[in-house]
Design a protein around this motif. Sequence first.
Motif, mmCIF file in Angstrom:
data_model
loop_
_atom_site.group_PDB
_atom_site.id
_atom_site.type_symbol
_atom_site.label_atom_id
_atom_site.label_comp_id
_atom_site.label_asym_id
_atom_site.label_seq_id
_atom_site.Cartn_x
_atom_site.Cartn_y
_atom_site.Cartn_z
ATOM 1 N N VAL A 81 -2.144 10.632 35.225
ATOM 2 C CA VAL A 81 -2.401 9.198 35.328
ATOM 3 C C VAL A 81 -3.895 8.961 35.136
ATOM 4 O O VAL A 81 -4.701 9.375 35.977
ATOM 5 C CB VAL A 81 -1.934 8.631 36.688
ATOM 6 N N SER A 88 0.715 1.429 39.811
ATOM 7 C CA SER A 88 -0.113 2.641 39.823
ATOM 8 C C SER A 88 0.397 3.704 40.777
ATOM 9 O O SER A 88 0.291 4.896 40.494
ATOM 10 C CB SER A 88 -1.555 2.286 40.201
ATOM 11 N N ASP A 93 -3.483 3.833 32.879
ATOM 12 C CA ASP A 93 -3.496 2.734 33.846
ATOM 13 C C ASP A 93 -4.738 1.864 33.635
ATOM 14 O O ASP A 93 -5.768 2.350 33.180
ATOM 15 C CB ASP A 93 -3.484 3.298 35.264
ATOM 16 N N PRO A 125 4.463 6.757 38.798
ATOM 17 C CA PRO A 125 4.450 8.231 38.750
ATOM 18 C C PRO A 125 5.516 8.855 39.658
ATOM 19 O O PRO A 125 6.144 9.851 39.290
ATOM 20 C CB PRO A 125 3.038 8.589 39.232
#
Length: 190
Positions: free
Chosen positions: A58, A37, A128, A41
Amino acid sequence: MPAPRELPIYELEPAIVATLGDTGRLIVQAPTGSGKSTQIPQMLLWHGLLGERGEVVVLQPRRLATRMLEKRVAEEVGTPLGGTVGYQIRLESRVSEQTRIRFVTEGILLRQMSFDATLRGVNTIVFDEFHERHLYGDISLARALQLQQTTRPDLKLIVMSATLDAGLLKNYLAPCAALVSQGRSFPVRI
C-alpha cells in the motif's frame, strides 16, 4: 469510533472482491473516513485475493501516514507491528517473513521495482491518496501497469482517492472498473 465492519467502504466489499478478481485493475473513490486505506488491504487478505503467500503493498505519500496506518491495521488484525502487517519508509522498516500487508512510501516501491523487476511475492499494489500526484507515484503506476501487461498478468492494481477525477485515469488503466462509495452523513445538532 465505529467498528471496522460498520465503515462505509464495506458497502463496496462484494464489488471490490468480484471486480478485482476479474479485471485485476480497480479505481476506488470514497470520502475521507470511509475506511478505504485500512479496510481494503484487509479485505484482500481475508478473501484470499493475495494467494497463499502473496503480499499487498500500500503506497502512501507521507511517512507519518505510513506508520500510523500500519499501527491501526495491525491493531485491527491483532498482530504485533511487523507481523502480518508491516511498514517500510526510508531508513526504517518493520516487516518480517509473515508480513502480508505492507505500507510503504512511494520511493520504497520504486526502489524495489528497480532491484526486482518482477516484484516477486507482491500480489497487489494499492496506490492510496493518488490525487496528491507525486512523480514517484506516477512512475510507479506506469511501471506497475507495464509489468502487469507483460511479465506479471497476475499482479493486481488498485488506485484510491477521496477526490480523484477518475475519468482520465480510468481510460489510462483500461480495461478498468471504477467503484464509488458515497459515505454517510450524520446529523449535526447544536
